[in-house]
Design an enzyme around this catalytic site. Structure first.
Site, short mmCIF file in Angstrom:
data_model
loop_
_atom_site.label_atom_id
_atom_site.label_comp_id
_atom_site.label_asym_id
_atom_site.label_seq_id
_atom_site.Cartn_x
_atom_site.Cartn_y
_atom_site.Cartn_z
N PRO A 1 0.83 -1.21 0.00
CA PRO A 1 0.00 0.00 0.00
C PRO A 1 0.86 1.26 0.00
O PRO A 1 1.34 1.70 1.04
CB PRO A 1 -0.81 -0.13 1.30
CG PRO A 1 0.03 -0.99 2.19
CD PRO A 1 0.79 -1.93 1.29
N ASP B 1 5.66 2.52 2.34
CA ASP B 1 4.81 1.36 2.58
C ASP B 1 3.99 1.67 3.84
O ASP B 1 4.53 1.72 4.94
CB ASP B 1 5.69 0.13 2.78
CG ASP B 1 4.88 -1.14 3.05
OD1 ASP B 1 3.66 -1.04 3.29
OD2 ASP B 1 5.49 -2.23 3.01
N HIS B 2 2.67 1.85 3.68
CA HIS B 2 1.84 2.30 4.80
C HIS B 2 1.69 1.24 5.88
O HIS B 2 1.24 1.54 7.00
CB HIS B 2 0.46 2.73 4.30
CG HIS B 2 -0.12 3.88 5.06
ND1 HIS B 2 0.12 4.09 6.41
CD2 HIS B 2 -0.94 4.90 4.68
CE1 HIS B 2 -0.52 5.18 6.81
NE2 HIS B 2 -1.16 5.69 5.78
N ARG B 3 2.06 0.00 5.59
CA ARG B 3 2.04 -1.03 6.63
C ARG B 3 3.17 -0.82 7.64
O ARG B 3 3.10 -1.32 8.76
CB ARG B 3 2.20 -2.42 5.98
CG ARG B 3 1.11 -2.79 5.00
CD ARG B 3 1.45 -4.06 4.25
NE ARG B 3 2.70 -3.93 3.51
CZ ARG B 3 3.23 -4.90 2.74
NH1 ARG B 3 2.60 -6.07 2.64
NH2 ARG B 3 4.36 -4.71 2.11
#
Length: 419
Positions: A208, A392-394
């Site tokens: 994401p 990376d939004h994680r």
């Protein structure tokens, strides 16, 4: 007893390779560790080593053959041995990208599968010439356009003709009249292009991404670079500074600034591993290098522990060997963070795809001369640079990514603190 020499996995992502050339010829003695051939993987041209001692009895591959990992390329044994059954058995079990053309007779070269050739609508018989050094892609373009490679001066390594040399080259084949249509041509993908397509598709579909942009005043850094390179030039002209690089690039300053920023931002140095994060301990900074048929990201290990001059020397060496396809797997895998810089091509701003499993990538364009407000309220001109960070939004939240860009901006706007 005769044994088969096979294609081994020469890079972590390699599934197949293209046979480049033989180093050993039939009848040569070989021992374990001897380089017998060169194989083009998805990242570089690598040496294929022998695992057995003996004599190279038979070559089973030739230049341009496209072979999966595990495919046989040679027979190694004792002179006079009958290896016909071994070759026939290899043909029945050999990993291949397509069905074999026809079974090979004993003592004959085992047919191998080649990547489909690009066939132009109207082909022109090749003129007999001496050996011409040209990349596979350049040869394909020449075949499609009817260009005589013997009339082209190469600008690649050792005078090799590469695709850029064919831009605007006159075609020698039959010309198509205005208003007529040419057939489309199927061009096979190189191993490198296939790997790029797979990895970037996976990254874009499974990671994401979110993007942050920040503009920094680049004037002080550009001035310092000019002064630094002028000093380096004087030192080298005087016969001094042999241990110093010839020059320092803008990208070297950016690598040094990123390396200095990373240790204070552990979130950017993490990787998503499914049920846990992997916290990386080293600031190993990769930088994208454009190749003829793709790109590769050499890595400067422990970049935060190197001086600017050491980074400049390391980046120049890695970039040169990357373009010559001579990097080792450990020199382009396992990075912490990647920089992609298109400023030298006039691109002012773009977004990059994360080089998974890394958590972020920095896209850098060209600086632009703009009118800005000075400290006293007056209008002055400055070199402004846009930085685009993909995260990376994680792993990285917006505030963490913004904090990283904020500290990076301080380094770039005050380059004197970059050691």
């Amino acid at each position: 007893m005769a044994k088969l020499a096979t294609i081994t996995q020469l890079s972590p992502t390699m599934k197949e390779g293209v046979f480049v050339e033989w180093v050993k010829k039939e009848g040569d003695a070989v021992k374990p560790g001897d380089v017998i051939a060169a194989i083009e993987t998805d990242k570089a041209v690598m040496d294929l080593e022998a695992f057995d001692a003996g004599t190279l009895l038979k070559q089973l591959a030739q230049k341009g053959d496209k072979l999966l990992v595990g495919a046989p390329v040679a027979v190694i044994g004792e002179p006079g041995e009958d290896f016909s059954a071994l070759v026939a058995g290899a043909g029945a079990k050999s990993p291949a990208s397509a069905a074999p053309e026809t079974p090979a007779a004993p003592e004959q070269k085992q047919p191998v599968n080649r990547a489909p050739a690009a066939i132009p609508a109207e082909s022109v018989p090749a003129k007999p010439t001496g050996r011409i050094k040209a990349s596979p892609l350049a040869k394909k373009i020449a075949a499609q356009t009817g260009t005589d490679l013997s009339q082209i001066e190469g600008t690649g390594p050792q005078g090799r003709i590469v695709s850029r040399d064919l831009a605007g080259a006159p075609a020698t084949g039959p010309r198509v009249r205005a208003g007529t249509r040419q057939n489309n041509t199927k061009i096979p993908m190189t191993p490198m292009r296939q790997t790029i397509a797979t990895r970037l598709s996976e990254s874009k579909q499974t990671v994401p991404h979110f993007y942050l942009s920040r503009t920094v005043n680049f004037s002080a850094l550009l001035k310092l670079r000019l002064e630094t390179n002028a000093g380096l030039e004087k030192l080298h002209a005087a016969g001094s500074g042999a241990h110093l690089p010839k020059k320092v690039s803008v990208n070297d300053f950016i690598i040094a600034a990123v390396a200095a920023t990373l240790p204070d931002h552990p979130a950017v140095m993490r990787q998503f591993m499914g049920d846990h994060f992997l916290q990386l301990g080293n600031a190993d900074v990769g930088f994208a290098v454009s190749l003829e048929d793709g790109l590769i990201t050499p890595i400067i290990r422990n970049a935060d522990q190197l001086t600017l001059f050491e980074i400049a020397a390391a980046s120049a060496d890695l970039a040169a060997r990357a373009r010559a396809r001579k990097l080792k797997p450990e020199e382009y895998t396992g990075g912490t963070f990647t920089i992609s810089n298109l400023g030298m091509m006039g691109i002012t701003s773009f977004q990059a795809i994360i080089n998974a499993p890394e958590a972020a990538i920095l896209a850098v364009g060209a600086s632009e001369r703009r009118a800005v407000e000075g400290k006293d309220g007056s209008i002055v001109f400055a070199d402004m640079l846009t930085l685009n960070l993909a995260c990376d939004h994680r792993v990285v939240d917006g505030a963490a990514g913004a904090a990283f860009l904020g500290d990076l901006a301080i380094y770039l706007e005050n380059p004197g603190v970059i050691r």
